[in-house]
Design a protein around this motif. Structure first.
Motif, PDB file in Angstrom:
ATOM      1  N   ALA A 151      -0.335  -7.003 -26.167  1.00  0.00           N
ATOM      2  CA  ALA A 151       0.082  -6.516 -27.492  1.00  0.00           C
ATOM      3  C   ALA A 151       1.050  -5.343 -27.363  1.00  0.00           C
ATOM      4  O   ALA A 151       2.074  -5.289 -28.048  1.00  0.00           O
ATOM      5  CB  ALA A 151      -1.138  -6.109 -28.317  1.00  0.00           C
ATOM      6  N   GLY A 152       0.739  -4.416 -26.468  1.00  0.00           N
ATOM      7  CA  GLY A 152       1.611  -3.259 -26.275  1.00  0.00           C
ATOM      8  C   GLY A 152       2.994  -3.654 -25.784  1.00  0.00           C
ATOM      9  O   GLY A 152       4.003  -3.110 -26.240  1.00  0.00           O
ATOM     10  N   HIS A 153       3.050  -4.627 -24.900  1.00  0.00           N
ATOM     11  CA  HIS A 153       4.356  -5.043 -24.391  1.00  0.00           C
ATOM     12  C   HIS A 153       5.133  -5.860 -25.416  1.00  0.00           C
ATOM     13  O   HIS A 153       6.365  -5.865 -25.387  1.00  0.00           O
ATOM     14  CB  HIS A 153       4.194  -5.763 -23.055  1.00  0.00           C
ATOM     15  N   ILE A 154       4.433  -6.516 -26.337  1.00  0.00           N
ATOM     16  CA  ILE A 154       5.136  -7.156 -27.452  1.00  0.00           C
ATOM     17  C   ILE A 154       5.727  -6.077 -28.365  1.00  0.00           C
ATOM     18  O   ILE A 154       6.870  -6.194 -28.807  1.00  0.00           O
ATOM     19  CB  ILE A 154       4.209  -8.121 -28.212  1.00  0.00           C
ATOM     20  N   VAL A 155       4.969  -5.027 -28.601  1.00  0.00           N
ATOM     21  CA  VAL A 155       5.498  -3.899 -29.376  1.00  0.00           C
ATOM     22  C   VAL A 155       6.697  -3.291 -28.646  1.00  0.00           C
ATOM     23  O   VAL A 155       7.714  -2.974 -29.272  1.00  0.00           O
ATOM     24  CB  VAL A 155       4.404  -2.842 -29.642  1.00  0.00           C
TER      25      VAL A 155
END
Length: 159
Positions: free
Chosen positions: A142-146
């Protein structure tokens, strides 16, 4: 070359800042802990001494200015990932950004945390030694998608 460096710095720092805002949102909205950049700084500090792997980075000897070192590493890595995006897709991508290249870079870079940083800090491959490994993995994705959204948004802002 100057345009490349300028773009990489602005896009990478912008994307990293969005990731930091995301972490603060998760902390305030859901009580999830924010990343402890001091431990990342400690890991990088020990790299300079030739030590790559730790049983538990929290129990390893502290290094001077580890929190500042961790924050610096965090932003420099974000800038490096932006530079990789620009090296692959070129400055034309920065001039006319599309989301897919940013998403690809964001998702591929999850592997850096899973297969370099987490094992080096003692968490195992993809945090396999942690009791909440699946949560950590999901948060990483999720963080890397952000971060991907940040790459794209920063590129849109500076074009």
């Amino acid at each position: 070359m100057l345009e490349f460096l300028f773009s990489a710095v602005l896009i990478g720092a912008g994307a990293t800042a969005l990731l930091d805002l995301w972490a603060q949102f998760l902390k305030r909205a859901f009580g999830l802990p924010a990343p402890n950049w001091a431990m990342t700084g400690r890991w990088f500090g020990h790299l300079a001494k030739g030590r790559f792997a730790h049983e538990d980075i929290a129990r390893s000897e502290p290094v001077p200015n580890e929190l500042a070192l961790g924050w610096l590493a965090h932003y420099l890595i974000g800038i490096l990932f932006a530079a990789i995006l620009l090296a692959i897709w070129g400055l034309d991508w920065a001039r006319n950004p599309t989301f897919l290249p940013a998403l690809i870079v964001g998702l591929v870079t999850v592997g850096c945390g899973w297969f370099i940083l987490q094992p080096g800090m003692g968490a195992g491959m993809a945090s396999s030694r942690k009791p909440n490994a699946n949560q950590i993995r999901a948060m990483g994705i999720a963080g890397h998608i952000v971060f991907s959204i940040g790459l794209y948004a920063a590129a849109l802002l500076i074009r």
